[in-house]
Every structure is written in C-alpha cells, then in structure tokens.
Design a protein around this motif. Structure first.
Motif, PDB file in Angstrom:
ATOM      1  N   LEU A  71       0.850  -1.204   0.000  1.00  0.00           N
ATOM      2  CA  LEU A  71       0.000   0.000   0.000  1.00  0.00           C
ATOM      3  C   LEU A  71       0.878   1.244   0.000  1.00  0.00           C
ATOM      4  CD1 LEU A  71      -2.923   1.332   0.471  1.00  0.00           C
ATOM      5  CD2 LEU A  71      -2.226   1.379   2.874  1.00  0.00           C
ATOM      6  N   TYR A  72       1.826   1.292   0.938  1.00  0.00           N
ATOM      7  CA  TYR A  72       2.714   2.453   1.037  1.00  0.00           C
ATOM      8  C   TYR A  72       3.558   2.627  -0.225  1.00  0.00           C
ATOM      9  CZ  TYR A  72       1.641   2.106   6.055  1.00  0.00           C
ATOM     10  OH  TYR A  72       1.017   2.051   7.269  1.00  0.00           O
ATOM     11  N   ASP A  73       4.071   1.519  -0.773  1.00  0.00           N
ATOM     12  CA  ASP A  73       4.887   1.601  -1.987  1.00  0.00           C
ATOM     13  C   ASP A  73       4.083   2.129  -3.166  1.00  0.00           C
ATOM     14  OD1 ASP A  73       7.134   0.659  -0.658  1.00  0.00           O
ATOM     15  OD2 ASP A  73       6.841  -1.430  -1.290  1.00  0.00           O
ATOM     16  N   ARG A  74       2.872   1.632  -3.329  1.00  0.00           N
ATOM     17  CA  ARG A  74       2.038   2.079  -4.453  1.00  0.00           C
ATOM     18  C   ARG A  74       1.708   3.570  -4.336  1.00  0.00           C
ATOM     19  NH1 ARG A  74      -2.408  -2.594  -6.037  1.00  0.00           N
ATOM     20  NH2 ARG A  74      -0.929  -4.322  -6.097  1.00  0.00           N
ATOM     21  N   ILE A  75       1.374   3.987  -3.127  1.00  0.00           N
ATOM     22  CA  ILE A  75       1.028   5.397  -2.931  1.00  0.00           C
ATOM     23  C   ILE A  75       2.233   6.287  -3.203  1.00  0.00           C
ATOM     24  CG2 ILE A  75       0.368   7.103  -1.182  1.00  0.00           C
ATOM     25  CD1 ILE A  75      -1.524   4.896  -0.056  1.00  0.00           C
ATOM     26  N   ALA A  76       3.385   5.916  -2.680  1.00  0.00           N
ATOM     27  CA  ALA A  76       4.597   6.714  -2.899  1.00  0.00           C
ATOM     28  C   ALA A  76       4.936   6.783  -4.389  1.00  0.00           C
ATOM     29  CB  ALA A  76       5.759   6.120  -2.109  1.00  0.00           C
ATOM     30  N   ARG A  77       4.863   5.647  -5.066  1.00  0.00           N
ATOM     31  CA  ARG A  77       5.186   5.598  -6.493  1.00  0.00           C
ATOM     32  C   ARG A  77       4.225   6.487  -7.291  1.00  0.00           C
ATOM     33  NH1 ARG A  77       5.641   0.508  -6.564  1.00  0.00           N
ATOM     34  NH2 ARG A  77       3.493  -0.020  -7.100  1.00  0.00           N
ATOM     35  N   ARG A  78       2.944   6.424  -6.976  1.00  0.00           N
ATOM     36  CA  ARG A  78       1.948   7.199  -7.719  1.00  0.00           C
ATOM     37  C   ARG A  78       2.033   8.692  -7.419  1.00  0.00           C
ATOM     38  NH1 ARG A  78      -2.743   2.659  -6.843  1.00  0.00           N
ATOM     39  NH2 ARG A  78      -1.962   1.295  -8.505  1.00  0.00           N
ATOM     40  N   GLU A  79       2.487   9.036  -6.227  1.00  0.00           N
ATOM     41  CA  GLU A  79       2.665  10.450  -5.892  1.00  0.00           C
ATOM     42  C   GLU A  79       4.017  10.973  -6.355  1.00  0.00           C
ATOM     43  OE1 GLU A  79       2.094  10.766  -1.644  1.00  0.00           O
ATOM     44  OE2 GLU A  79       0.020  11.359  -1.933  1.00  0.00           O
ATOM     45  N   GLY A  80       4.911  10.063  -6.729  1.00  0.00           N
ATOM     46  CA  GLY A  80       6.259  10.473  -7.105  1.00  0.00           C
ATOM     47  C   GLY A  80       7.020  10.999  -5.892  1.00  0.00           C
ATOM     48  N   ALA A  81       6.795  10.384  -4.753  1.00  0.00           N
ATOM     49  CA  ALA A  81       7.391  10.832  -3.491  1.00  0.00           C
ATOM     50  C   ALA A  81       8.188   9.693  -2.875  1.00  0.00           C
ATOM     51  CB  ALA A  81       6.284  11.271  -2.528  1.00  0.00           C
ATOM     52  N   PRO A  82       9.101  10.017  -1.965  1.00  0.00           N
ATOM     53  CA  PRO A  82       9.809   8.956  -1.234  1.00  0.00           C
ATOM     54  C   PRO A  82       8.824   8.109  -0.430  1.00  0.00           C
ATOM     55  CG  PRO A  82      10.888  11.079  -0.892  1.00  0.00           C
ATOM     56  CD  PRO A  82       9.598  11.343  -1.605  1.00  0.00           C
TER      57      PRO A  82
END
Length: 179
Positions: A71-82
């Motif tokens: 969940l955290y990885d997908r959100i970070a990837r989609r936001e372009g954030a660490p």
C-alpha cells in the motif's frame, strides 16, 4: 463528513502546504485502497465517504490482496514521493477515512482488512499540550483574583454593602423633595 472538511483534515494532519497536494494524496490513497477491496466491500465503504473520495474507492477495481508495505509503496510511487512520505500520506488519509465512516462501515472495513485496522482508527483526543516553561503556572482554583480562578462568593458581598448616600465634595445641587 463533507468533502471540504475531509480535505482540510488531511491537509492539516499530513502537513501539506496547499489544498491540491492534499487532494492528490486523497485521490491516490482512496484509489489504492479501492484496489484492495472486493466490489461489494468497496461499495459499502464508499457509501459513507464524501463524493470524490467515494468515487475513487469505487472506481479502482479489485487488484488482489496486498499488504501494508505494498500500500505504502504504491502510494509513494503514484505520488512520485519517497516511501516515507507515501506512508505518512496514507496514514493521514486512512485515519480521516476512518473518522468519516459511520461506525458500522468502519468496523466492516476493519474486519475485511484486519492487519490494517489501526490505520482507520479514529484519532483520540489527547491531553492538552504541556504549559510552556516560560509561562507562569495558573493559580489554584479559588486562589486567583479573576472570575476564572477566584473562589465563589465574596469577602464583601454586594448585598451587605452600605454605600455613602452622597459624596462630601459633590458640587451637584441637591434636589428638594416635592419641587
């Protein structure tokens, strides 16, 4: 909860400077959450959320089971954030989702995602912040001299007051009775 308040809460909790950042985090998190929910679960949860959040949850479509790390990885990837920011954003949005949902829907979500239940737990009202070191401690109740800190009653109640009838140095003419 109305959408405006939902966005304000996420913005405040995640520390976003602008509303657009909060709305992006909400959309990404809601969509990613929707990817973890079966269609009937997503529909039930979406029913208790504000319009744009509900639409993101419903529109995602189930993509299989995944854990919180994913969940955290997908959100970070989609936001372009660490990843750390993705985790913070997910936690802030999920907590507000949990607070926005009626109790029955929140419990249903917790049953469907038992390992994620703490993400949706409403925030508890904590103790007030500690008094700053440089600020003087307030007086004990009943010991102060203001309405807020003083004791009830008075040493000189108004009902027992015997004010002077006229000031000795008054220049105002005295009125005669009957004139």
């Amino acid at each position: 909860m109305e959408y405006e308040r939902f966005v304000e809460e996420v913005q405040r909790r995640a520390g976003f400077e602008g509303r657009d950042e909060a709305e992006r985090a909400i959309a990404v998190t809601a969509r990613t959450l929707g990817e973890r929910l079966l269609e009937d679960e997503a529909a039930a949860i979406a029913g208790g959320l504000p319009g744009p959040v509900a639409a993101a949850v419903r529109g995602a479509g189930y993509q299989g089971d995944f854990d919180r790390d994913e969940l955290y990885d997908r959100i970070a990837r989609r936001e372009g954030a660490p990843r750390g920011f993705g985790m913070e954003h997910a936690q802030a949005v999920c907590q507000v989702i949990g607070e926005a949902l009626p109790e029955a829907e929140r419990r249903r979500l917790e049953r469907h995602l038992p390992g994620w239940a703490d993400l949706f737990a409403p925030r508890e009202a904590g103790a007030p912040p500690p008094r700053p070191v440089h600020a003087a401690a307030p007086p004990e109740v009943g010991q102060g001299s203001t309405l807020a800190t003083g004791r009830p009653g008075s040493r000189h109640p108004l009902s027992e007051a015997r004010p002077e009838t006229a000031h000795a140095a008054s220049v105002a003419p005295r009125l005669r009775r009957g004139s």
